[in-house]
Scaffold this active site. Sequence first.
Site, PDB file in Angstrom:
ATOM      1  N   THR A  20       0.815  -1.226   0.000  1.00  0.00           N
ATOM      2  CA  THR A  20       0.000   0.000   0.000  1.00  0.00           C
ATOM      3  C   THR A  20       0.848   1.275   0.000  1.00  0.00           C
ATOM      4  O   THR A  20       0.383   2.319   0.464  1.00  0.00           O
ATOM      5  CB  THR A  20      -0.914   0.035   1.245  1.00  0.00           C
ATOM      6  OG1 THR A  20      -0.081   0.088   2.407  1.00  0.00           O
ATOM      7  CG2 THR A  20      -1.839  -1.154   1.333  1.00  0.00           C
ATOM      8  N   ASP A  50       0.100  -5.192   3.570  1.00  0.00           N
ATOM      9  CA  ASP A  50       1.265  -4.529   4.167  1.00  0.00           C
ATOM     10  C   ASP A  50       1.110  -3.017   4.067  1.00  0.00           C
ATOM     11  O   ASP A  50       0.922  -2.461   2.988  1.00  0.00           O
ATOM     12  CB  ASP A  50       2.536  -4.942   3.411  1.00  0.00           C
ATOM     13  CG  ASP A  50       3.767  -4.241   3.980  1.00  0.00           C
ATOM     14  OD1 ASP A  50       4.167  -4.607   5.110  1.00  0.00           O
ATOM     15  OD2 ASP A  50       4.310  -3.331   3.330  1.00  0.00           O
ATOM     16  N   TYR A  55       3.367   5.773   5.119  1.00  0.00           N
ATOM     17  CA  TYR A  55       2.782   5.822   3.780  1.00  0.00           C
ATOM     18  C   TYR A  55       1.694   6.890   3.746  1.00  0.00           C
ATOM     19  O   TYR A  55       0.647   6.762   4.375  1.00  0.00           O
ATOM     20  CB  TYR A  55       2.204   4.465   3.354  1.00  0.00           C
ATOM     21  CG  TYR A  55       3.245   3.358   3.245  1.00  0.00           C
ATOM     22  CD1 TYR A  55       4.607   3.664   3.146  1.00  0.00           C
ATOM     23  CD2 TYR A  55       2.885   2.020   3.234  1.00  0.00           C
ATOM     24  CE1 TYR A  55       5.560   2.658   3.044  1.00  0.00           C
ATOM     25  CE2 TYR A  55       3.836   1.018   3.135  1.00  0.00           C
ATOM     26  CZ  TYR A  55       5.172   1.356   3.051  1.00  0.00           C
ATOM     27  OH  TYR A  55       6.115   0.357   2.960  1.00  0.00           O
ATOM     28  N   GLN A 166      11.380  -8.172   6.058  1.00  0.00           N
ATOM     29  CA  GLN A 166      10.907  -7.513   4.827  1.00  0.00           C
ATOM     30  C   GLN A 166      12.075  -6.795   4.163  1.00  0.00           C
ATOM     31  O   GLN A 166      12.709  -5.922   4.765  1.00  0.00           O
ATOM     32  CB  GLN A 166       9.778  -6.511   5.136  1.00  0.00           C
ATOM     33  CG  GLN A 166       9.249  -5.907   3.862  1.00  0.00           C
ATOM     34  CD  GLN A 166       7.966  -5.089   3.969  1.00  0.00           C
ATOM     35  OE1 GLN A 166       7.784  -4.145   3.220  1.00  0.00           O
ATOM     36  NE2 GLN A 166       7.066  -5.448   4.864  1.00  0.00           N
ATOM     37  N   TYR A 194       9.580  -6.835  -0.886  1.00  0.00           N
ATOM     38  CA  TYR A 194       8.966  -5.558  -1.292  1.00  0.00           C
ATOM     39  C   TYR A 194       9.495  -5.096  -2.639  1.00  0.00           C
ATOM     40  O   TYR A 194      10.534  -5.546  -3.091  1.00  0.00           O
ATOM     41  CB  TYR A 194       9.058  -4.506  -0.187  1.00  0.00           C
ATOM     42  CG  TYR A 194      10.340  -3.765   0.076  1.00  0.00           C
ATOM     43  CD1 TYR A 194      10.870  -2.847  -0.832  1.00  0.00           C
ATOM     44  CD2 TYR A 194      10.983  -3.908   1.300  1.00  0.00           C
ATOM     45  CE1 TYR A 194      12.014  -2.127  -0.551  1.00  0.00           C
ATOM     46  CE2 TYR A 194      12.134  -3.194   1.593  1.00  0.00           C
ATOM     47  CZ  TYR A 194      12.649  -2.302   0.664  1.00  0.00           C
ATOM     48  OH  TYR A 194      13.780  -1.585   0.950  1.00  0.00           O
ATOM     49  N   LEU A 197       7.878  -6.057  -8.174  1.00  0.00           N
ATOM     50  CA  LEU A 197       7.788  -5.813  -9.625  1.00  0.00           C
ATOM     51  C   LEU A 197       8.707  -4.650 -10.006  1.00  0.00           C
ATOM     52  O   LEU A 197       8.461  -3.958 -10.993  1.00  0.00           O
ATOM     53  CB  LEU A 197       6.333  -5.525 -10.018  1.00  0.00           C
ATOM     54  CG  LEU A 197       5.375  -6.706  -9.740  1.00  0.00           C
ATOM     55  CD1 LEU A 197       3.926  -6.290  -9.943  1.00  0.00           C
ATOM     56  CD2 LEU A 197       5.717  -7.896 -10.632  1.00  0.00           C
ATOM     57  N   ARG A 199       9.011  -1.813  -8.817  1.00  0.00           N
ATOM     58  CA  ARG A 199       8.221  -0.574  -8.864  1.00  0.00           C
ATOM     59  C   ARG A 199       7.602  -0.368 -10.247  1.00  0.00           C
ATOM     60  O   ARG A 199       7.562   0.740 -10.762  1.00  0.00           O
ATOM     61  CB  ARG A 199       9.054   0.640  -8.466  1.00  0.00           C
ATOM     62  CG  ARG A 199       9.683   0.474  -7.085  1.00  0.00           C
ATOM     63  CD  ARG A 199      10.442   1.677  -6.606  1.00  0.00           C
ATOM     64  NE  ARG A 199      10.797   1.514  -5.200  1.00  0.00           N
ATOM     65  CZ  ARG A 199      11.943   0.991  -4.773  1.00  0.00           C
ATOM     66  NH1 ARG A 199      12.841   0.592  -5.633  1.00  0.00           N
ATOM     67  NH2 ARG A 199      12.181   0.865  -3.486  1.00  0.00           N
TER      68      ARG A 199
HETATM   69  P1  NAP Z   1       5.952  -2.841  -6.862  1.00  0.00           P
HETATM   70  O1  NAP Z   1       4.891  -3.596  -6.159  1.00  0.00           O
HETATM   71  O2  NAP Z   1       7.179  -3.563  -7.299  1.00  0.00           O
HETATM   72  O3  NAP Z   1       5.394  -2.077  -8.131  1.00  0.00           O
HETATM   73  C1  NAP Z   1       4.189  -1.359  -8.101  1.00  0.00           C
HETATM   74  C2  NAP Z   1       3.861  -1.004  -9.540  1.00  0.00           C
HETATM   75  O4  NAP Z   1       3.638  -2.209 -10.274  1.00  0.00           O
HETATM   76  C3  NAP Z   1       2.617  -0.167  -9.687  1.00  0.00           C
HETATM   77  O5  NAP Z   1       2.932   0.849 -10.628  1.00  0.00           O
HETATM   78  C4  NAP Z   1       1.572  -1.109 -10.271  1.00  0.00           C
HETATM   79  O6  NAP Z   1       0.718  -0.459 -11.190  1.00  0.00           O
HETATM   80  C5  NAP Z   1       2.428  -2.095 -11.008  1.00  0.00           C
HETATM   81  N1  NAP Z   1       1.800  -3.416 -11.076  1.00  0.00           N
HETATM   82  C6  NAP Z   1       1.211  -4.134 -10.080  1.00  0.00           C
HETATM   83  N2  NAP Z   1       0.756  -5.306 -10.536  1.00  0.00           N
HETATM   84  C7  NAP Z   1       1.048  -5.335 -11.862  1.00  0.00           C
HETATM   85  C8  NAP Z   1       0.820  -6.270 -12.887  1.00  0.00           C
HETATM   86  N3  NAP Z   1       0.185  -7.424 -12.670  1.00  0.00           N
HETATM   87  N4  NAP Z   1       1.249  -5.967 -14.149  1.00  0.00           N
HETATM   88  C9  NAP Z   1       1.893  -4.810 -14.414  1.00  0.00           C
HETATM   89  N5  NAP Z   1       2.148  -3.879 -13.469  1.00  0.00           N
HETATM   90  C10 NAP Z   1       1.724  -4.143 -12.201  1.00  0.00           C
HETATM   91  O7  NAP Z   1       6.474  -1.593  -5.988  1.00  0.00           O
HETATM   92  P2  NAP Z   1       6.278  -1.002  -4.532  1.00  0.00           P
HETATM   93  O8  NAP Z   1       4.965  -0.345  -4.362  1.00  0.00           O
HETATM   94  O9  NAP Z   1       7.535  -0.236  -4.263  1.00  0.00           O
HETATM   95  O10 NAP Z   1       6.353  -2.261  -3.554  1.00  0.00           O
HETATM   96  C11 NAP Z   1       5.220  -2.983  -3.127  1.00  0.00           C
HETATM   97  C12 NAP Z   1       4.976  -2.824  -1.660  1.00  0.00           C
HETATM   98  O11 NAP Z   1       6.137  -3.123  -0.889  1.00  0.00           O
HETATM   99  C13 NAP Z   1       4.647  -1.393  -1.231  1.00  0.00           C
HETATM  100  O12 NAP Z   1       3.349  -1.021  -1.573  1.00  0.00           O
HETATM  101  C14 NAP Z   1       4.912  -1.481   0.273  1.00  0.00           C
HETATM  102  O13 NAP Z   1       3.820  -2.095   0.916  1.00  0.00           O
HETATM  103  C15 NAP Z   1       6.155  -2.342   0.311  1.00  0.00           C
HETATM  104  N6  NAP Z   1       7.399  -1.541   0.382  1.00  0.00           N
HETATM  105  C16 NAP Z   1       8.131  -1.609   1.521  1.00  0.00           C
HETATM  106  C17 NAP Z   1       9.314  -0.902   1.637  1.00  0.00           C
HETATM  107  C18 NAP Z   1      10.105  -0.998   2.914  1.00  0.00           C
HETATM  108  O14 NAP Z   1      11.058  -0.263   3.100  1.00  0.00           O
HETATM  109  N7  NAP Z   1       9.731  -1.901   3.795  1.00  0.00           N
HETATM  110  C19 NAP Z   1       9.785  -0.112   0.579  1.00  0.00           C
HETATM  111  C20 NAP Z   1       9.047  -0.079  -0.607  1.00  0.00           C
HETATM  112  C21 NAP Z   1       7.858  -0.812  -0.693  1.00  0.00           C
HETATM  113  P3  NAP Z   1      -0.847  -0.110 -10.876  1.00  0.00           P
HETATM  114  O15 NAP Z   1      -0.839   0.680  -9.623  1.00  0.00           O
HETATM  115  O16 NAP Z   1      -1.255   0.641 -12.088  1.00  0.00           O
HETATM  116  O17 NAP Z   1      -1.611  -1.400 -10.733  1.00  0.00           O
END
Ligand code: NAP
Length: 371
Positions: A20, A50, A55, A166, A194, A197, A199
């Site tokens: 999220t 998560d 956030y 994580q 995390y 994909l 990002r």
């Molecule tokens: P991510 O999940 O790698 O990428 C998100 C992107 O991928 C969005 O633009 C989304 O587009 C796209 N996407 C999702 N499903 C898809 C699919 N099936 N096909 C094509 N594109 C797709 O990046 P993230 O948000 O950085 O990481 C995910 C989660 O990890 C975060 O939300 C957070 O909860 C956690 N996180 C934790 C930390 C930490 O320090 N602990 C740091 C970063 C992230 P749409 O929105 O258009 O669907």
Amino acid sequence: MSLPLHASCHLDVGAIGQGTALGWTGGGTRDTECIQTLRLGIDLGMTVVDTAPIYEDGRAEQVVGRALLGRRTEAFLATKFSPEDSRRDDVIRSAEASLRRLRTDWIDLLQVHWPHSTIPLSESLEGMVRLVEQGKVRHLGLGNCTDAQIADAVAGPAGPHLLSVQQEYSLADRTVESGTLPLCNEHQLWLLAYSPLARGKIAPEDPRAAVLMEVAADYECSVAQVVLAWLRRDPCVLPIPRCGRESHLRENAAAATIGLADEDVARIDRAYAMRLEPVSTDEIVVPAGERVYTTLREARENRFELVPGPTDLATKIADGEMLKPIKVAVDRDDPRGLYRLLEGRVRYWAWVIAFDGKRPIPAVIEGLEEG
Ligand code: NAP
């Protein structure tokens, strides 16, 4: 579909979760959509949700709380506390504020978001264990920790409550494979992957993506599904992709049922082997951005009060602590052939400070074709 169970608990959660972060609610413009998608994700078995106080300044937790009204027991709710709340009592206060925003009486998994550079992790863990004793938190997780910190925590008083670690893990960043992932397997911890994909940047124009496309065609699925299935080849990995679009959500949920053959995993492994190269720090340009230092002087001053700041981190690096490598890209527009820093703005300056700019920094160079 469920993951291997941690020794001290019996949990049945979906093999792929929901993230999220990073503009998930669009600052409030997409709350209703996010609520619907999150609920649909739970219907489809993506029960691990998560989130974190940081956030969108608490907004993501509030929206998650609204989404889970009347459905709390169907989700496995994971949140975190920020580095500035790492003192024992602050951990407790932060979790209590999360509970209010999330409109719930319990957090399934409370995680360290990033360890504080000077407050010992053991102090934060004390606060976390207290929350377990109070019944406000069920399990504990680490995040962005070094392998040494993970091993210490497992061996310490919080060990029996630890369920997960994580870390960033994707085809674009496979750092965990050299230490954290084996540790998770050894101690039966989940690895919440995390940015699975990258990002949203598994670039089709990257020559390596041809392999993903071929595998996707063979399995009649999307490239994103191949990536998630590749991550899940290790049963302790639980990817937490963020998605705003319903079509993406459905794809991600369905990826939990895709099992890649060993030879396909091996092809992807070869194409996306992570290459670390030592790069001279004066060949790297730090582009300006929000809360980014572009000069050594700014980094030393740390006027954005980043925690850890470059100087704090430099001390750890000089003491031999291993950090995640920075990411750079060849700047094709730069006539001097310099690299552009993509990730690791604090780590880069910390390294420069630690070694007075004289030691090359290990970097993942994006866009390099495999030799
Ligand atoms: P991510 O999940 O790698 O990428 C998100 C992107 O991928 C969005 O633009 C989304 O587009 C796209 N996407 C999702 N499903 C898809 C699919 N099936 N096909 C094509 N594109 C797709 O990046 P993230 O948000 O950085 O990481 C995910 C989660 O990890 C975060 O939300 C957070 O909860 C956690 N996180 C934790 C930390 C930490 O320090 N602990 C740091 C970063 C992230 P749409 O929105 O258009 O669907």
